[in-house]
Structures are given as structure tokens and as C-alpha cells.
Design a protein around this motif. Sequence first.
Motif, PDB file in Angstrom:
ATOM      1  N   UNK A 155      34.215  53.263  36.239  1.00  0.00           N
ATOM      2  CA  UNK A 155      35.167  54.055  35.464  1.00  0.00           C
ATOM      3  C   UNK A 155      36.481  54.056  36.240  1.00  0.00           C
ATOM      4  N   UNK A 156      37.451  53.300  35.771  1.00  0.00           N
ATOM      5  CA  UNK A 156      38.722  53.150  36.463  1.00  0.00           C
ATOM      6  C   UNK A 156      39.810  54.049  35.898  1.00  0.00           C
ATOM      7  N   UNK A 157      39.458  54.901  34.955  1.00  0.00           N
ATOM      8  CA  UNK A 157      40.445  55.752  34.290  1.00  0.00           C
ATOM      9  C   UNK A 157      41.222  56.585  35.300  1.00  0.00           C
ATOM     10  N   UNK A 158      42.548  56.479  35.235  1.00  0.00           N
ATOM     11  CA  UNK A 158      43.397  57.312  36.080  1.00  0.00           C
ATOM     12  C   UNK A 158      43.404  56.934  37.551  1.00  0.00           C
ATOM     13  N   UNK A 159      42.873  55.765  37.890  1.00  0.00           N
ATOM     14  CA  UNK A 159      42.785  55.370  39.299  1.00  0.00           C
ATOM     15  C   UNK A 159      43.616  54.116  39.559  1.00  0.00           C
ATOM     16  N   UNK A 160      44.272  54.106  40.704  1.00  0.00           N
ATOM     17  CA  UNK A 160      44.925  52.899  41.200  1.00  0.00           C
ATOM     18  C   UNK A 160      43.989  52.268  42.218  1.00  0.00           C
ATOM     19  N   UNK A 161      43.524  51.080  41.936  1.00  0.00           N
ATOM     20  CA  UNK A 161      42.513  50.464  42.794  1.00  0.00           C
ATOM     21  C   UNK A 161      42.933  49.073  43.224  1.00  0.00           C
ATOM     22  N   UNK A 162      42.282  48.625  44.289  1.00  0.00           N
ATOM     23  CA  UNK A 162      42.445  47.258  44.747  1.00  0.00           C
ATOM     24  C   UNK A 162      41.066  46.620  44.797  1.00  0.00           C
ATOM     25  N   UNK A 163      40.905  45.495  44.112  1.00  0.00           N
ATOM     26  CA  UNK A 163      39.660  44.735  44.183  1.00  0.00           C
ATOM     27  C   UNK A 163      39.858  43.585  45.159  1.00  0.00           C
ATOM     28  N   UNK A 164      38.929  43.435  46.091  1.00  0.00           N
ATOM     29  CA  UNK A 164      38.937  42.291  47.006  1.00  0.00           C
ATOM     30  C   UNK A 164      37.652  41.513  46.791  1.00  0.00           C
ATOM     31  N   UNK A 165      37.787  40.261  46.395  1.00  0.00           N
ATOM     32  CA  UNK A 165      36.631  39.375  46.229  1.00  0.00           C
ATOM     33  C   UNK A 165      36.706  38.327  47.342  1.00  0.00           C
ATOM     34  N   UNK A 166      35.867  38.479  48.360  1.00  0.00           N
ATOM     35  CA  UNK A 166      35.916  37.616  49.542  1.00  0.00           C
ATOM     36  C   UNK A 166      34.859  36.530  49.424  1.00  0.00           C
ATOM     37  N   UNK A 167      35.310  35.297  49.460  1.00  0.00           N
ATOM     38  CA  UNK A 167      34.408  34.159  49.425  1.00  0.00           C
ATOM     39  C   UNK A 167      34.434  33.413  50.743  1.00  0.00           C
ATOM     40  N   UNK A 168      33.891  32.208  50.739  1.00  0.00           N
ATOM     41  CA  UNK A 168      33.880  31.411  51.952  1.00  0.00           C
ATOM     42  C   UNK A 168      35.226  30.799  52.266  1.00  0.00           C
ATOM     43  N   UNK A 169      36.001  30.438  51.218  1.00  0.00           N
ATOM     44  CA  UNK A 169      37.268  29.754  51.438  1.00  0.00           C
ATOM     45  C   UNK A 169      38.498  30.571  51.125  1.00  0.00           C
ATOM     46  N   UNK A 170      38.349  31.637  50.342  1.00  0.00           N
ATOM     47  CA  UNK A 170      39.527  32.401  49.935  1.00  0.00           C
ATOM     48  C   UNK A 170      39.140  33.847  49.647  1.00  0.00           C
ATOM     49  N   UNK A 171      40.166  34.681  49.554  1.00  0.00           N
ATOM     50  CA  UNK A 171      40.000  36.063  49.109  1.00  0.00           C
ATOM     51  C   UNK A 171      40.978  36.303  47.980  1.00  0.00           C
ATOM     52  N   UNK A 173      42.697  39.095  45.546  1.00  0.00           N
ATOM     53  CA  UNK A 173      43.004  40.523  45.503  1.00  0.00           C
ATOM     54  C   UNK A 173      43.583  40.865  44.138  1.00  0.00           C
ATOM     55  N   UNK A 174      43.049  41.910  43.520  1.00  0.00           N
ATOM     56  CA  UNK A 174      43.528  42.348  42.211  1.00  0.00           C
ATOM     57  C   UNK A 174      43.998  43.793  42.333  1.00  0.00           C
ATOM     58  N   UNK A 175      45.266  44.017  42.088  1.00  0.00           N
ATOM     59  CA  UNK A 175      45.844  45.350  42.094  1.00  0.00           C
ATOM     60  C   UNK A 175      45.833  45.863  40.661  1.00  0.00           C
ATOM     61  N   UNK A 176      45.207  47.024  40.454  1.00  0.00           N
ATOM     62  CA  UNK A 176      45.030  47.505  39.080  1.00  0.00           C
ATOM     63  C   UNK A 176      45.375  48.979  38.953  1.00  0.00           C
ATOM     64  N   UNK A 177      45.928  49.313  37.794  1.00  0.00           N
ATOM     65  CA  UNK A 177      46.147  50.698  37.410  1.00  0.00           C
ATOM     66  C   UNK A 177      45.246  50.964  36.213  1.00  0.00           C
ATOM     67  N   UNK A 178      44.220  51.779  36.418  1.00  0.00           N
ATOM     68  CA  UNK A 178      43.201  51.930  35.386  1.00  0.00           C
ATOM     69  C   UNK A 178      42.544  50.585  35.140  1.00  0.00           C
ATOM     70  N   UNK A 179      42.487  50.164  33.885  1.00  0.00           N
ATOM     71  CA  UNK A 179      41.873  48.884  33.547  1.00  0.00           C
ATOM     72  C   UNK A 179      42.906  47.770  33.381  1.00  0.00           C
TER      73      UNK A 179
END
Length: 543
Positions: A155-171, A173-179
Amino acid sequence: MIVKLFLGSAHKDVTIIMPEQQTYLTSDIIPRLAAIDVGSNSIRLVVAEALADGRYRVLDEERETPRLGRSLASTGKLDDASIADSLAALRRFLSIVQGLSVENLRAIATCAVREATNGAEFCKLVKEQLNLTLEVISSQKEAHLAFHSVRRRFDLTGKNTLLADIGGGSTELVLASGELIEAIYGTKLGAVRLNEKFGGGQALAGDDFKRMVRWVNRELRRTTEKPSAPLHLLIGSGGTFTSLAGMVMAARGQSRLPVGGCQIPRAELRHLIDRLRKMSLKQRREVPGLNPDRADIIVPGMTVVDCVMRRFKLNLLQVHSFGVRDGLLLSMIEEMQGRTRQDIPANDNAQLERFASACGVELAHAQQVARLAGEIYAGLCEHFEIDSEDRRLLESAARLQDVGYLINYDGHHKHSYHLILHSHLEGFRPEEIEIIANVARYHRGALPKRKHENFRRLCDEDQQRVLRMAAVLRLAGGLDRSHNQTVEKVEVRMADDLLELIVEAKEYPETDLWAARRRLGMFEKVYDSELAIEWAGQVTAKV
């Protein structure tokens, strides 16, 4: 059936949650889908069966670790050995796909194949030898798939979040406000890449570690911008995060719980990095909760996490046990069913009630008890210093208190505990699932005791939370003892130190009042208050 590819033992988490599982049994009832993810460190296969609500249950999954990107940083190419290992793994995966009669297969490749000078040649080999089309996706597409998984399960409602998807070769980053995605940053910060560049053993105990930190920080400054508004949370997906959670939860004595949803403060992350980097590879392989295959790449991966948190001024991370593979599979199902993401219900209660229904629970009774428990608890919050946020956990426990009927009526509350604990409910942290399981465990039967292992494992604060919620749940259950949903509303009143529970119903709810009054003992002990339960009709008549 359907096929899917992602991290974790997801095949365990839906065995009894989804009622549709009882009907989607063969490929001629519903098509099966498969997803293959060729990453820089590992290659994964998931085969799954689509459910009517756009979700899925896993039928089979497999993982191999050919380290396709292990020489990428030094040579810019995929080496011959990793190519051979990858082809062998894909050949085995296709055998599984064929055996399960999969009709729709999609295979993607990420950073290693995307960047390697011989990446196209590798894709050509895969096509020629295995007749498999490998789709090389961009960093942006990879980030979108990872975020698609997150917004379906958080539930991302009303939240400022950062998603980090770390793999073997790269990372990614997704900066999001809500959805809504505000920015996507692609970086060359992969765990395998950093291991190759700086080493992953005890070399990281000294200057090599400092050099790696400086390099990571420079890459983040080069590729990212600081957010304009403060962020609430870092959500992490990928093997680095699930391995981190595994170690943290093992240290907390929570190895029995799923890693998805685990929250970790940055201070705890930094302490663990400092401890691990001074260990030999042999010592790291023996660390509880860490897959030995990741002993050499875990410190580089965790260093990326720490530097990202520093860069974006974040002090708390939450582990997402799904990721790109989950997003890919969800997208495939939506395409198959002709849905858009907005069509898919993202409702905690719907998920809980699917679980309950699959276990034979009487839903009308469960819904009534959950509503009454929530109303009682909300009323108590006005007079006692208790956490109003726990209402969500209490109502969830109420909906699931009787899932133990699936095993046996006698002692069903104990069976409910175990079923809930291992249910892998989405949208709840592991600690919250354990609390829900305990509250359901004590909706009847003996009061919680420290000699009960399930209760003893909780910290003192969580034990008190369970006591408060379970006491309320017992009352709410009594108020629908008739199973007729007679009670329309309850109200908590306090006057002259007298605590009253006023019950509204069109007719005198004799059986429900009788049952609730019989269950007063635990409530009065926990809240240290006498409680009078009265029908509103009688209270009005007295006035």
C-alpha cells in the motif's frame, strides 16, 4: 495452469490461500505460463497457474547460478564457461516447461547480456541450440517490472518511496510518490560486478572496502538526483535484500518466518556489513541465514544498499521477496486476462477471505467478528494508551481465527496459529504475521502463558499487544455466538471509572450477550477494569 519465475519459496505460500487452486488443476482448464529471468548472477524459472483475480500460484520453480556476468567488468564479454553453464541451465529449464505443458513462455535477459559485447551472440546461440527467444530488456523496463510487483503488493498511498532492485550487474532505482513513478535511475552497481572489481573476501576488511565505497558513492552521484521531498522508506528486491533479511532474522531468532516484509534499520545494516567484511569466505558461508553461494558477493551488495540509504537519507528498509520476475508474470497474466493493473483488486480483506474460504471458514461470521472487534478496539483506544494501528492486525486475526477448521475442530485455534504463520500473507511484515497468528491462537482456549513456545518467542511489548487484541477478539466472538449477525453496532463508554460496552441490536441478543459475558475474564484481567456489557434497548429503557 500458469508459469512464473521469481525469488523465494513462493510455491509454499499459496497452497491453501486461494480457493481457485482447487479447480485450476490441469492445462486444459486454464493455460500455464512460464517466466525465465537470465540475470548476471543467476537464472531462474517459475511456472505458475493464474487465478481469477490476476494473481497466481506457483507450480514449480528452479534456480541455477552460472554467474553469467562474472567477467563483464574486466573484459566486457560473457566468458565461455558461463555461457556453457547458462545454456545447460536453460536446456534443463525448457525440459521442465515442456513437461508441465506450458503454453505461454517468456524469457528475459538483463544487465549482463544487455551490456556484453557478445550479448547478441549469446542470444543467437540460445535461439539456435534451444529454439528459445531471449528478450533483452532495458534498464528502464527492468525497473518498471520491479515496481509493478511492488505496487501490487504494497500500500503506497501517501508515501514517498524508493525501490532498489539489486542484481548481479546493475541496480535499478525507482523514485515514487504513491503509485506514480517520478524517476528511474539505472546504475552499474551490481553485486557480481563489484565483487569482480574489488574482491569479495577479506580484501574488503581494509582499504579495498574504502575504495569500493568511494566508487559506489561516485556512481550514485553521477547517475541519480536527490529527491525534492523526504522519503519514507526504502523497498528492496533481489537476492542481496533477501539474504540480508535471512541473516537479520536468524540473528533475531525469527528464521521460522518468511523474509518478505522484514524491516531493517540502517544502523543494523552497517553493523552487519562491518562484521561480514572482516570474515573469511569460509566463515561467511557458515553465517546463519546466508546462502553459501552468496558469500563472496554479499558485502558488495550490502554496501550498495548502505550507500543508497545514505544518498537518499533513508534510515529504514523493507524487504520485498518478489521483484522483476513477479512483475513479469503479473504482466503476462494481465495480458492473458485482458486486464489493466487498475482492474486488479488490491484489498487485504479479499486476500484474507480467500484464505479463510479455502479453509472452510464461515465468512459471514468471520466478517461480523472482525467488524465488532474493530469497533471495540477503536473505542478502547479513546480510554487506554494502546496503539490504534493494531486494529488492522486484530481484524485480520478475526477473519482468520477459524482457519484451523481445515485440520480439525478440536484444537482448531492451535491449528490456526500454524496455518497463519506459514501463509505468507501479502502486505504484512513477518512480525505482523506472527502477531496475527498468536491473536488467532488465543481467541479461545487457555490464556497466553510464557510456557507456550509461540508466545514466549515474542518480545515483551508484542506479548502485551497479543494479550490486548486477543482479549477483545474473545468478546467479539461471543457477540456473534448465535452466528446470526444480530448485533449491529457496539460502543465503548467510560463514566465514573465504569467501563461499559453498549450493544445495539433490533431485538434482545440473549445468546450473544450470554456468550460475551462468559468471556469477560481475560479482558478484565488484561485491561485491569471491570466491564459491563449491556443491550442498548435496556439502557434506553432505564433512562
